[in-house]
Design a protein around this motif. Structure first.
Motif, PDB file in Angstrom:
ATOM      1  N   THR A 220      53.730  -6.475 -36.193  1.00 31.28           N
ATOM      2  CA  THR A 220      53.217  -7.127 -34.966  1.00 31.28           C
ATOM      3  C   THR A 220      53.978  -6.661 -33.727  1.00 31.28           C
ATOM      4  OG1 THR A 220      54.641  -9.078 -35.219  1.00 31.28           O
ATOM      5  CG2 THR A 220      52.439  -9.186 -36.195  1.00 31.28           C
TER       6      THR A 220
ATOM      7  N   ARG B 129      68.215  -8.273 -25.863  1.00 28.68           N
ATOM      8  CA  ARG B 129      66.909  -8.432 -26.514  1.00 28.68           C
ATOM      9  C   ARG B 129      66.914  -9.703 -27.379  1.00 28.68           C
ATOM     10  NH1 ARG B 129      63.223  -4.471 -28.928  1.00 28.68           N
ATOM     11  NH2 ARG B 129      64.051  -3.010 -27.424  1.00 28.68           N
TER      12      ARG B 129
ATOM     13  N   ASP C 248      64.422 -12.859 -26.859  1.00 29.99           N
ATOM     14  CA  ASP C 248      63.486 -13.216 -27.931  1.00 29.99           C
ATOM     15  C   ASP C 248      63.755 -14.636 -28.456  1.00 29.99           C
ATOM     16  OD1 ASP C 248      62.430 -10.681 -27.631  1.00 29.99           O
ATOM     17  OD2 ASP C 248      63.251  -9.861 -29.496  1.00 29.99           O
TER      18      ASP C 248
ATOM     19  N   GLY D 231      57.703  -9.696 -37.586  1.00 30.58           N
ATOM     20  CA  GLY D 231      57.713  -9.980 -36.154  1.00 30.58           C
ATOM     21  C   GLY D 231      58.828 -10.950 -35.805  1.00 30.58           C
ATOM     22  N   ARG D 232      58.520 -11.857 -34.870  1.00 32.23           N
ATOM     23  CA  ARG D 232      59.511 -12.842 -34.423  1.00 32.23           C
ATOM     24  C   ARG D 232      59.059 -14.271 -34.700  1.00 32.23           C
ATOM     25  NH1 ARG D 232      60.801  -8.340 -33.546  1.00 32.23           N
ATOM     26  NH2 ARG D 232      62.223  -7.495 -31.987  1.00 32.23           N
TER      27      ARG D 232
ATOM     28  N   ALA E  42      57.992  -4.598 -23.958  1.00 35.62           N
ATOM     29  CA  ALA E  42      57.386  -5.471 -24.978  1.00 35.62           C
ATOM     30  C   ALA E  42      58.154  -6.789 -25.062  1.00 35.62           C
ATOM     31  CB  ALA E  42      57.377  -4.769 -26.338  1.00 35.62           C
ATOM     32  N   SER E  43      59.473  -6.704 -25.056  1.00 37.67           N
ATOM     33  CA  SER E  43      60.285  -7.920 -25.140  1.00 37.67           C
ATOM     34  C   SER E  43      60.056  -8.794 -23.900  1.00 37.67           C
ATOM     35  CB  SER E  43      61.765  -7.533 -25.273  1.00 37.67           C
ATOM     36  OG  SER E  43      62.577  -8.673 -25.221  1.00 37.67           O
TER      37      SER E  43
ATOM     38  N   ARG F  36      50.773 -13.439 -25.603  1.00 42.47           N
ATOM     39  CA  ARG F  36      50.891 -13.851 -27.011  1.00 42.47           C
ATOM     40  C   ARG F  36      49.517 -14.278 -27.554  1.00 42.47           C
ATOM     41  NH1 ARG F  36      55.835 -13.365 -28.152  1.00 42.47           N
ATOM     42  NH2 ARG F  36      55.338 -13.872 -30.297  1.00 42.47           N
TER      43      ARG F  36
ATOM     44  N   SER G 273      56.257 -10.164 -23.676  1.00 43.10           N
ATOM     45  CA  SER G 273      55.844 -11.069 -24.758  1.00 43.10           C
ATOM     46  C   SER G 273      56.285 -12.508 -24.511  1.00 43.10           C
ATOM     47  CB  SER G 273      56.378 -10.564 -26.105  1.00 43.10           C
ATOM     48  OG  SER G 273      57.790 -10.574 -26.106  1.00 43.10           O
TER      49      SER G 273
ATOM     50  N   ALA H 266      54.599  -3.690 -33.041  1.00 46.07           N
ATOM     51  CA  ALA H 266      53.857  -2.516 -32.549  1.00 46.07           C
ATOM     52  C   ALA H 266      52.675  -2.942 -31.682  1.00 46.07           C
ATOM     53  CB  ALA H 266      53.390  -1.662 -33.725  1.00 46.07           C
TER      54      ALA H 266
ATOM     55  N   ARG I 291      57.696   3.857 -29.745  1.00 45.65           N
ATOM     56  CA  ARG I 291      59.085   3.622 -30.151  1.00 45.65           C
ATOM     57  C   ARG I 291      60.133   4.109 -29.149  1.00 45.65           C
ATOM     58  NH1 ARG I 291      58.186   0.017 -33.700  1.00 45.65           N
ATOM     59  NH2 ARG I 291      60.380  -0.252 -33.378  1.00 45.65           N
TER      60      ARG I 291
ATOM     61  N   TYR J 211      52.663  -5.659 -29.719  1.00 47.01           N
ATOM     62  CA  TYR J 211      53.255  -5.999 -28.408  1.00 47.01           C
ATOM     63  C   TYR J 211      53.657  -4.727 -27.668  1.00 47.01           C
ATOM     64  CZ  TYR J 211      53.143 -10.934 -29.409  1.00 47.01           C
ATOM     65  OH  TYR J 211      52.698 -12.204 -29.662  1.00 47.01           O
ATOM     66  N   ARG J 212      54.101  -3.725 -28.422  1.00 48.69           N
ATOM     67  CA  ARG J 212      54.479  -2.457 -27.792  1.00 48.69           C
ATOM     68  C   ARG J 212      53.247  -1.754 -27.211  1.00 48.69           C
ATOM     69  NH1 ARG J 212      59.679  -0.108 -29.304  1.00 48.69           N
ATOM     70  NH2 ARG J 212      60.885  -1.711 -30.378  1.00 48.69           N
TER      71      ARG J 212
HETATM   72  O1   DC Z   1      59.909  -5.578 -33.503  1.00 47.91           O
HETATM   73  P1   DC Z   1      59.831  -4.770 -32.217  1.00 47.91           P
HETATM   74  O2   DC Z   1      61.169  -4.309 -31.702  1.00 47.91           O
HETATM   75  O3   DC Z   1      58.857  -3.645 -32.328  1.00 47.91           O
HETATM   76  O4   DC Z   1      59.240  -5.795 -31.119  1.00 47.91           O
HETATM   77  C1   DC Z   1      59.203  -5.478 -29.763  1.00 47.91           C
HETATM   78  C2   DC Z   1      59.156  -6.771 -28.944  1.00 47.91           C
HETATM   79  O5   DC Z   1      57.909  -7.440 -29.146  1.00 47.91           O
HETATM   80  C3   DC Z   1      60.215  -7.799 -29.310  1.00 47.91           C
HETATM   81  O6   DC Z   1      61.417  -7.606 -28.587  1.00 47.91           O
HETATM   82  C4   DC Z   1      59.570  -9.114 -28.963  1.00 47.91           C
HETATM   83  C5   DC Z   1      58.093  -8.855 -29.130  1.00 47.91           C
HETATM   84  N1   DC Z   1      57.550  -9.439 -30.345  1.00 47.91           N
HETATM   85  C6   DC Z   1      57.195 -10.759 -30.298  1.00 47.91           C
HETATM   86  O7   DC Z   1      57.411 -11.411 -29.284  1.00 47.91           O
HETATM   87  N2   DC Z   1      56.613 -11.356 -31.378  1.00 47.91           N
HETATM   88  C7   DC Z   1      56.404 -10.671 -32.494  1.00 47.91           C
HETATM   89  N3   DC Z   1      55.813 -11.289 -33.540  1.00 47.91           N
HETATM   90  C8   DC Z   1      56.781  -9.305 -32.582  1.00 47.91           C
HETATM   91  C9   DC Z   1      57.372  -8.715 -31.483  1.00 47.91           C
END
Ligand code: DC
Length: 221
Positions: A33, A178, A182, A127-128, A97-98, A107, A101, A35, A89, A37-38
């Motif tokens: 997931t 980060r 997050d 993901g997060r 993305a961070s 979201r 999001s 990716a 990447r 957001y990226r």
């Molecule tokens: O896992 P990653 O580094 O590819 O994620 C990039 C950003 O996307 C991460 O810093 C926060 C966001 N993210 C999110 O908020 N929720 C998720 N489920 C996955 C990623």
């Protein structure tokens, strides 16, 4: 009924490496997931939007359609018909993305896609907020973490292997920033779900982590 495994944790904990291996072993689909957001982040950067421009980002997100496909078993992220997987990447995209999001409409834009993938397939989704928000009823939830020092060291090694000359203190600082963002955002922050199993990979090999999680899959299935 599909079987869903949720893996959450901070950046650099090894979620994608572990999830990919497990997905292969179990013949599940791996859904990254981050990716997604990226991919949205690529869209915002291309639109010339600043990461702090909440209004602009929330308006622009309506014009971004993200879907995923699989090529030889590897997830490809499609943004408005274009495969943007090769651009995801970089540090710039990761930071955008961070930052983006944290906004609710960003979201909400991805939630339905994530939930429908899990509904229709046996998935390992990382993901997060997977165990806490996206798939609160997942069959197995893992919270995968590692110390900041270890995560910085892994990232450093990865960059050196790519021929770069990184600064480990800068990597550590970026990881800390980060993590903070997050974990402290208002909507769907990164945290361990009450029913998630904690796995600290700081002193474990990839195989050991895969084995540990696989043993929980066996117990639950
Ligand atoms: O896992 P990653 O580094 O590819 O994620 C990039 C950003 O996307 C991460 O810093 C926060 C966001 N993210 C999110 O908020 N929720 C998720 N489920 C996955 C990623």
């Amino acid at each position: 009924m599909s079987y869903n495994i949720a893996i959450d944790g901070p950046a650099g904990a090894g979620k994608s490496t572990i999830a990919k291996t497990l997905a292969k072993n179990l013949s599940f689909i791996y859904v990254d997931t981050g990716a997604m957001y990226r991919a949205l982040a690529v869209f915002f950067i291309r639109q010339g939007l600043d990461k702090d421009n909440e209004e602009g980002i929330c308006a622009a997100v309506k014009n971004a359609t993200v879907t995923i496909e699989y090529k030889n078993g590897v997830q490809q992220v499609i943004l408005n018909g274009e495969n943007v997987t090769p651009y995801l990447r970089t540090e710039e995209v990761g930071n955008m993305a961070s930052a983006s999001s944290v906004y609710g409409p960003v979201r909400a834009h991805l939630l339905e896609l994530q939930q429908s993938l899990a509904h229709e397939n046996d998935v390992i989704m990382d993901g997060r907020d997977i165990g806490t928000c996206v798939l609160p009823n997942a069959d197995l939830k893992i919270y995968l973490t590692a110390s900041v020092e270890e995560r910085a060291r892994r990232r450093y090694t990865e960059l050196v292997e790519k021929g770069e000359n990184p600064d480990i203190e800068k990597i550590k600082k970026d990881i800390e920033e980060r993590d903070y963002r997050d974990m402290h955002r208002e909507i769907a922050p990164l945290k361990q779900a009450d029913d998630a199993i904690l796995v600290d990979s700081s002193n474990m090999t990839i195989d050991e982590v895969v084995e540990t999680i696989a043993s929980h899959v066996k117990k639950k299935r």
